[in-house]
Design a protein around this motif. Structure first.
Motif, short mmCIF file in Angstrom:
data_model
loop_
_atom_site.label_atom_id
_atom_site.label_comp_id
_atom_site.label_asym_id
_atom_site.label_seq_id
_atom_site.Cartn_x
_atom_site.Cartn_y
_atom_site.Cartn_z
N PRO A 569 23.26 -4.11 -32.20
CA PRO A 569 23.13 -5.54 -31.94
C PRO A 569 22.45 -5.77 -30.59
N PRO A 570 21.72 -6.90 -30.45
CA PRO A 570 20.95 -7.14 -29.22
C PRO A 570 21.77 -7.04 -27.95
N VAL A 571 23.03 -7.48 -27.98
CA VAL A 571 23.84 -7.49 -26.76
C VAL A 571 24.13 -6.08 -26.26
N MET A 572 24.02 -5.09 -27.13
CA MET A 572 24.40 -3.73 -26.79
C MET A 572 23.39 -3.03 -25.88
N TYR A 573 22.12 -3.39 -26.00
CA TYR A 573 21.06 -2.59 -25.41
C TYR A 573 21.14 -2.49 -23.89
N ARG A 574 21.29 -3.61 -23.22
CA ARG A 574 21.22 -3.57 -21.76
C ARG A 574 22.33 -2.72 -21.16
N PHE A 575 23.52 -2.73 -21.81
CA PHE A 575 24.64 -1.94 -21.28
C PHE A 575 24.44 -0.45 -21.53
N VAL A 576 23.95 -0.11 -22.73
CA VAL A 576 23.71 1.29 -23.04
C VAL A 576 22.59 1.85 -22.17
N ILE A 577 21.53 1.08 -22.03
CA ILE A 577 20.40 1.54 -21.22
C ILE A 577 20.82 1.73 -19.77
N LYS A 578 21.60 0.81 -19.25
CA LYS A 578 22.07 0.93 -17.87
C LYS A 578 22.87 2.21 -17.67
N GLU A 579 23.75 2.53 -18.63
CA GLU A 579 24.57 3.73 -18.52
C GLU A 579 23.71 4.99 -18.58
N LEU A 580 22.71 4.98 -19.48
CA LEU A 580 21.82 6.14 -19.59
C LEU A 580 21.03 6.35 -18.30
N LYS A 581 20.55 5.27 -17.73
CA LYS A 581 19.79 5.40 -16.48
C LYS A 581 20.69 5.86 -15.34
N ASN A 582 21.96 5.47 -15.37
CA ASN A 582 22.90 5.97 -14.37
C ASN A 582 23.09 7.47 -14.49
N ARG A 583 22.86 7.98 -15.68
CA ARG A 583 22.97 9.43 -15.91
C ARG A 583 21.65 10.15 -15.66
N GLY A 584 20.64 9.41 -15.17
CA GLY A 584 19.38 10.04 -14.78
C GLY A 584 18.29 10.04 -15.84
N MET A 585 18.50 9.33 -16.94
CA MET A 585 17.48 9.31 -17.98
C MET A 585 16.35 8.36 -17.60
N THR A 586 15.12 8.78 -17.83
CA THR A 586 13.96 7.96 -17.50
C THR A 586 13.67 6.94 -18.61
N ASP A 587 12.93 5.91 -18.26
CA ASP A 587 12.58 4.87 -19.23
C ASP A 587 11.84 5.46 -20.43
N GLU A 588 10.96 6.41 -20.18
CA GLU A 588 10.13 6.97 -21.25
C GLU A 588 10.94 7.80 -22.24
N ASN A 589 12.16 8.21 -21.86
CA ASN A 589 13.00 9.00 -22.76
C ASN A 589 13.94 8.13 -23.59
N ILE A 590 13.81 6.81 -23.47
CA ILE A 590 14.67 5.90 -24.21
C ILE A 590 13.85 5.19 -25.28
N ILE A 591 14.36 5.23 -26.51
CA ILE A 591 13.67 4.62 -27.65
C ILE A 591 14.61 3.59 -28.27
N VAL A 592 14.09 2.42 -28.56
CA VAL A 592 14.91 1.34 -29.10
C VAL A 592 14.29 0.80 -30.37
N SER A 593 15.13 0.25 -31.24
CA SER A 593 14.67 -0.49 -32.42
C SER A 593 15.21 -1.91 -32.31
N LEU A 594 14.31 -2.88 -32.27
CA LEU A 594 14.69 -4.27 -32.00
C LEU A 594 14.79 -5.09 -33.28
N GLU A 595 15.69 -6.05 -33.22
CA GLU A 595 15.90 -6.97 -34.34
C GLU A 595 15.27 -8.31 -33.99
N ARG A 596 14.45 -8.83 -34.90
CA ARG A 596 13.88 -10.16 -34.75
C ARG A 596 13.71 -10.76 -36.15
N ARG A 597 13.26 -12.01 -36.19
CA ARG A 597 13.05 -12.68 -37.47
C ARG A 597 11.67 -12.30 -38.01
N MET A 598 11.61 -11.17 -38.71
CA MET A 598 10.34 -10.66 -39.21
C MET A 598 10.06 -11.28 -40.58
#
Length: 634
Positions: A569-598
């Motif tokens: 769900p959209p609300v989940m991303y910012r918290f998960v990404i923040k935690e991953l970056k706190n663990r040293g993961m770079t932006d380029e190593n993070i892949i997301v699938s977004l939900e929109r009205r397609m």
């Protein structure tokens, strides 16, 4: 150039009207204003108009048009709509000619809108030079007061004579078939040149900044106070987008006939100023605040479309300024204000350079498919295995989606939950009951038919993931597209490094794909961690209780070697990404699938757009590093 006397001109137009092979549409008076309408008499045609109430785009992209017909009393019957009669538009001003050229670029850019393309090929344009200037127009500042292409014929009414420029072979043939004319004399041509040269000075309103600097100016002023100040006055009525010749967004719905057996799928105009334009089935609205919708309109015109197609999507006709009750829609006023008080807070809004999946064939026509397996997973989630009746494989990649049709109800985008397998003609979907289409889909049984379009979008780039450690992080029904990738990786296990799966749900009863999870638990080459927000009394649960970010510290991973794939769900991303970056993961190593009205799936309707990105084309899978700075992404 050719010329006609006024009598010859009237005879020419009258001949077109009397000819029964085409619809003749021209500018006519409507009280004190003007509009494009079907011509019944040459006496009704006006070439001295300032601007029409609606642009001529309504005859190329109608306000309400039939895409195809269906019959729900039969197993699966779909028929193409009858092609429109050929048509001629007379009296199109240069700025509207340019707007039509822009619409051509959008709708004839792959994947081509075949219905629009057929109508466009069936349309001839007789443009006319501007004689009267609309009060709020600033086409002269944009260079859109004259035009050198995009028309079949261009006429200049000089009062006693009409000078005609032949733009295409079709226009030349039209003159030969219906007109009497002579070569234009040098004095006539000089009069035309003077008329055009004198036009810019006649405009009351002028831009203070060149249109080719709009993009730079807007990128420097994303946080300018004008957006909030004007948005507070905005009624979100969408009138500015409806009268705009360069707004091309639409919605699609099914409409039943009175017999409730037959019906049609129709396309209708829509606009990004409307509150529910970005509404998705779960109820989330991605541009909920009026300021976000108001700003989006100007950035679409001055940043997003220029970056994608190379043109500024405003032609200076002045229609929006004339019709806006709050007088906040005028691009001239906005751009002049920004030019005079720029905040210079530079922001970049890039479009990811991913080649979108190219849909072939008619873009709106679904293929017949049959439900061959159905399984209830939770109170709101149902699993389906579906096979195209042609027995052809879907040809999808992990992470892509399809548009599922139920005739008479509509169409909805659904992520594909199965991995591609050689020789397999069926595919799997996980459908959550959240709207009309999914509610009616839940009522269908094995053996019943649905329509399928797709696959659409860019999925997970499995080639870039090979040899890497993978961390799958799924929330709720994000497990559906994640399952497609997980099963692909497990089927090619030797090609990937260490694999872990973190999965969170609302409660134990909401967990999806238990059968798959139980099989994966038997494997030693995948680490699995589960969590729920809460556990009901009396329910056995031995996993974690809490948000999904609590699982990340429980997994030992190398942030340099690991790619994290996040779907939820959209609300989940910012918290998960923040935690991953706190663990040293770079932006380029993070892949997301977004939900929109397609809604359309082919990058035309505009509903899934955030900033300059179309989720159905560049996504739904993105590298976080490519979109992290886009304000509307998360």
């Amino acid at each position: 150039m050719k010329s006609m006397t006024k009598d010859q001109w009237f005879t020419f137009v009258d001949g077109l009207i009397q000819d029964d092979t085409r619809d003749i549409i021209g500018v006519q008076s409507k009280g004190k204003r003007f509009h494009f309408g079907f011509l019944e008499s040459v006496q009704d045609l006006r070439l001295d108009h300032d601007v029409t109430l609606l642009p001529p785009k309504k005859f190329l992209l109608p306000t309400h048009e039939e895409l195809f017909r269906f019959d729900i009393s039969k197993l699966f019957e779909v028929s193409c709509s009858k092609p429109d009669r050929p048509q001629i538009l007379i009296g199109v001003h240069p700025y509207d000619v340019i707007a039509i050229q822009q619409m051509d670029a959008v709708y004839q850019n792959p994947p081509v809108d075949d219905i629009y393309e057929a109508r466009r090929k069936n349309t001839l344009i007789i443009a006319s030079d501007i004689l009267s200037i609309a009060d709020r127009s600033f086409a002269g500042s944009l260079g859109n007061h004259v035009v050198t292409s995009g028309y079949d014929l261009l006429v200049t009414d000089l009062g006693d004579t009409v000078v005609i420029d032949e733009g295409t072979t079709a226009g030349r043939d039209l003159l030969k078939d219906f007109g009497e004319f002579q070569e234009a004399l040098t004095p006539e041509i000089e009069r035309v040149k003077r008329l055009r040269a004198e036009l810019p000075a006649r405009y009351k309103h002028k831009l203070k900044i060149d249109k080719f600097r709009w993009t730079e100016l807007l990128l420097n002023n994303y946080t300018h106070p004008i957006w909030d100040e004007n948005a507070r006055k905005c009624f979100s009525c969408g009138t500015c987008t409806l009268v705009c010749p360069t707004c091309f967004c639409y919605d699609v719905d099914d409409v039943m006939d009175m017999n409730m057996k037959e019906g049609k799928r129709v396309r209708t105009w829509d606009g990004c100023l409307l509150r529910d334009f970005t509404l998705i089935g779960s109820g989330e609205i991605f541009r909920r605040a009026p300021v976000d919708r108001y700003r989006h309109r100007f950035y679409r015109k001055g940043v997003y479309l220029p970056r994608r197609f190379g043109f500024v999507a405003c032609v200076g006709c002045g229609r929006c300024a004339t019709q806006c009750l709050s007088d906040i829609a005028d691009p001239l006023n906005v751009m002049n204000t920004l030019a005079a008080s720029s905040v210079e807070a530079r922001m970049d809004l890039p479009i990811p350079h991913e080649e979108p999946h190219r849909q072939k064939g008619p873009v709106f026509m679904p293929k017949s498919a049959t439900i061959i397996r159905k399984e209830k997973m939770t109170k709101t989630d149902t699993f389906y295995e579906i096979e195209l009746d042609s027995k052809e494989p879907l040809g999808h990649q992990p992470g892509q989606f399809v548009e599922v049709s139920i005739f008479g109800i509509g169409e909805a985008p659904i992520s594909i939950a199965s991995a591609p397998e050689a020789g397999r003609s069926s595919f799997e979907l996980l459908v959550r009951r959240v709207g009309n289409v999914t509610t009616h889909l839940e009522a269908l049984n094995v053996g019943e038919k649905v329509g399928i379009r797709g696959p659409f979008g860019n999925g997970f780039d499995v080639e870039r993931l090979r040899k890497r450690d993978l961390m799958f992080i799924a929330g709720g029904c994000g497990m559906a597209p994640m399952r497609s990738l997980v099963n692909y990786v497990l089927a090619h296990r030797s090609e990937f490094g260490e694999v872990s799966l973190l999965y969170g749900c609302k409660d134990p009863d909401s967990i999806l794909f238990n059968a798959d999870l139980n099989v994966w638990k038997t494997r030693s080459d995948i680490v699995q961690k589960f969590t729920v927000d809460y556990c009901q009394d009396g329910v056995c649960w031995d996993g974690n209780i809490g948000v999904i970010t609590n699982l990340i510290p429980l997994v030992d991973f190398d942030p340099v070697k690991t790619a994290a794939i996040i779907v939820g769900p959209p609300v989940m991303y910012r918290f998960v990404i923040k935690e991953l970056k706190n663990r040293g993961m770079t932006d380029e190593n993070i892949i997301v699938s977004l939900e929109r009205r397609m809604k359309c799936g082919v990058g035309k309707c505009g509903h899934c757009q955030f900033n300059g990105v179309y989720v159905c084309l560049e996504g739904p899978v993105f590298n976080y590093g490519d979109i992290k700075d886009l304000p509307e992404a998360f």
